[in-house]
Design a protein around this motif. Structure first.
Motif, PDB file in Angstrom:
ATOM      1  N   HIS A 115      45.914  34.535  31.278  1.00  0.00           N
ATOM      2  CA  HIS A 115      46.544  34.129  32.526  1.00  0.00           C
ATOM      3  C   HIS A 115      45.926  34.810  33.741  1.00  0.00           C
ATOM      4  N   GLY A 116      45.121  35.831  33.509  1.00  0.00           N
ATOM      5  CA  GLY A 116      44.420  36.472  34.611  1.00  0.00           C
ATOM      6  C   GLY A 116      43.149  35.759  35.017  1.00  0.00           C
ATOM      7  N   ALA A 117      42.808  34.660  34.332  1.00  0.00           N
ATOM      8  CA  ALA A 117      41.600  33.906  34.667  1.00  0.00           C
ATOM      9  C   ALA A 117      41.720  33.327  36.071  1.00  0.00           C
ATOM     10  N   ILE A 118      40.603  33.260  36.774  1.00  0.00           N
ATOM     11  CA  ILE A 118      40.578  32.784  38.156  1.00  0.00           C
ATOM     12  C   ILE A 118      40.086  31.349  38.199  1.00  0.00           C
ATOM     13  N   GLY A 119      40.792  30.490  38.958  1.00  0.00           N
ATOM     14  CA  GLY A 119      40.361  29.116  39.131  1.00  0.00           C
ATOM     15  C   GLY A 119      41.102  28.159  38.229  1.00  0.00           C
ATOM     16  N   GLY A 120      40.755  26.900  38.344  1.00  0.00           N
ATOM     17  CA  GLY A 120      41.405  25.857  37.572  1.00  0.00           C
ATOM     18  C   GLY A 120      40.619  25.500  36.333  1.00  0.00           C
ATOM     19  N   PRO A 121      40.431  24.197  36.080  1.00  0.00           N
ATOM     20  CA  PRO A 121      39.746  23.769  34.855  1.00  0.00           C
ATOM     21  C   PRO A 121      38.323  24.322  34.727  1.00  0.00           C
ATOM     22  N   VAL A 122      37.703  24.713  35.848  1.00  0.00           N
ATOM     23  CA  VAL A 122      36.335  25.233  35.779  1.00  0.00           C
ATOM     24  C   VAL A 122      36.325  26.751  35.864  1.00  0.00           C
ATOM     25  N   ARG A 123      37.470  27.391  35.546  1.00  0.00           N
ATOM     26  CA  ARG A 123      37.542  28.843  35.720  1.00  0.00           C
ATOM     27  C   ARG A 123      36.535  29.592  34.853  1.00  0.00           C
ATOM     28  N   ARG A 124      36.047  28.958  33.800  1.00  0.00           N
ATOM     29  CA  ARG A 124      35.058  29.626  32.970  1.00  0.00           C
ATOM     30  C   ARG A 124      33.725  29.786  33.691  1.00  0.00           C
ATOM     31  N   GLU A 125      33.559  29.111  34.836  1.00  0.00           N
ATOM     32  CA  GLU A 125      32.366  29.292  35.634  1.00  0.00           C
ATOM     33  C   GLU A 125      32.421  30.574  36.455  1.00  0.00           C
ATOM     34  N   SER A 126      33.596  31.196  36.560  1.00  0.00           N
ATOM     35  CA  SER A 126      33.681  32.453  37.277  1.00  0.00           C
ATOM     36  C   SER A 126      33.000  33.560  36.468  1.00  0.00           C
ATOM     37  N   HIS A 127      32.711  34.658  37.128  1.00  0.00           N
ATOM     38  CA  HIS A 127      31.999  35.760  36.479  1.00  0.00           C
ATOM     39  C   HIS A 127      32.828  36.311  35.317  1.00  0.00           C
ATOM     40  N   PRO A 128      32.229  36.673  34.212  1.00  0.00           N
ATOM     41  CA  PRO A 128      32.990  37.208  33.078  1.00  0.00           C
ATOM     42  C   PRO A 128      33.828  38.438  33.422  1.00  0.00           C
ATOM     43  N   GLU A 129      33.377  39.218  34.395  1.00  0.00           N
ATOM     44  CA  GLU A 129      34.124  40.417  34.792  1.00  0.00           C
ATOM     45  C   GLU A 129      35.419  40.077  35.518  1.00  0.00           C
ATOM     46  N   THR A 130      35.520  38.858  36.066  1.00  0.00           N
ATOM     47  CA  THR A 130      36.599  38.507  36.986  1.00  0.00           C
ATOM     48  C   THR A 130      37.877  38.156  36.238  1.00  0.00           C
TER      49      THR A 130
END
Length: 278
Positions: A115-130
């Motif tokens: 649940h700490g992932a950032i963004g919507g359906p493309v949140r996996r495009e955010s940096h792994p550290e984020t």
């Protein structure tokens, strides 16, 4: 008997989902239950059969609810991810101080949740550290960094997700992860997947004696060969999605407290956090 050898209080914290709203839950209720947990921990430490010379606080993720984790989530939160993150940080700093007032030393270690992932359906495009869990942990760490009794390890792995951690407690190794790595099981518990993953991680990543995870909101303890595993409860109470689609979701809010001596675990408490449970 205070002449007994000293022991460690192990506090397992997971799935506060701060920011989530249900008919019986919101950010204020979450804060009340988290504070109640810290009060009960301090009381149980004082009543324990042996002296307690340290506490190890294990943060297992999903302390924030997030914003865009699933469709329609924006209608089921009472705070932005910005406010969730800083609210969790303030709560963490507060309860770690409460626990530190009851013992000579506190160690804090954490892993991130989904649940700490950032963004919507493309949140996996955010940096792994984020991850917002890791951000909240680090803000809390900085809030208490001048406290001499508190040793807080930053939840950070350069260029990677901080999805697992290990911590040594009185000669025994603990393996910590959130739990979203185990698939299946719906809102029950994925027993087969848990067994397979624990045995695989134990041989391929790091040896360990105990393990703890969150994610499933179901407090359980299970033996997997030589490993004892604790699945964490949640401070959340009703879950309307689970009620409608899975005929489930009426869990009792709870978090684990475990006492461990040099020879292993000596006591465990499922600390209940519902109304009237003081």
């Amino acid at each position: 008997d205070k002449k007994r050898p000293p022991e460690t209080a192990v506090c397992i914290l997971a799935d506060w989902q701060v920011g989530k709203t249900t008919p019986t839950y919101d950010s204020d209720v979450a804060a009340e239950r988290v504070r109640l947990y810290a009060e009960k921990v301090a009381r149980l430490i004082a009543l324990h059969h042996a002296p307690v010379d340290e506490a190890v606080v294990m943060l297992l993720g999903d302390l924030v609810e997030g914003e865009l984790i699933f469709p329609g989530q924006s209608h089921r939160i009472d705070a932005s991810l910005y406010r969730q993150t800083f609210h969790v940080a303030q709560l963490l700093a507060e309860i770690v101080r409460t626990i530190a007032a009851a013992v000579p030393a506190v160690r804090v270690v954490g892993v991130i949740g989904n649940h700490g992932a950032i963004g919507g359906p493309v949140r996996r495009e955010s940096h792994p550290e984020t991850n917002a869990d890791a951000m909240a942990y680090n803000v809390a760490r900085l809030l208490v960094e001048k406290e001499p009794r508190i040793d807080w390890e930053e939840t950070f792995v350069r260029h990677e997700r901080a999805w697992y951690s290990t911590v040594e407690v009185r000669g025994r190794q603990w393996w910590l992860f959130h739990g979203d790595q185990i698939k299946g099981g719906a809102f029950g518990y994925p027993w087969y997947g848990l067994n397979k993953r624990l045995l695989g991680w134990q041989t391929s990543v790091a040896p360990f004696d105990y393990s703890a995870s969150g994610h499933w909101h179901q407090p359980v303890r299970v033996q997997v060969n030589t490993v004892t595993h604790w699945g964490a409860g949640s401070t959340e109470s009703s879950n309307t999605f689970a009620q409608e689609y899975l005929a489930s979701g009426g869990q009792e809010p709870s978090q684990w407290l475990i006492f461990q001596g040099d020879d292993g675990v000596t006591a465990e408490y499922l600390v209940r956090l519902g109304s009237g449970e003081r």
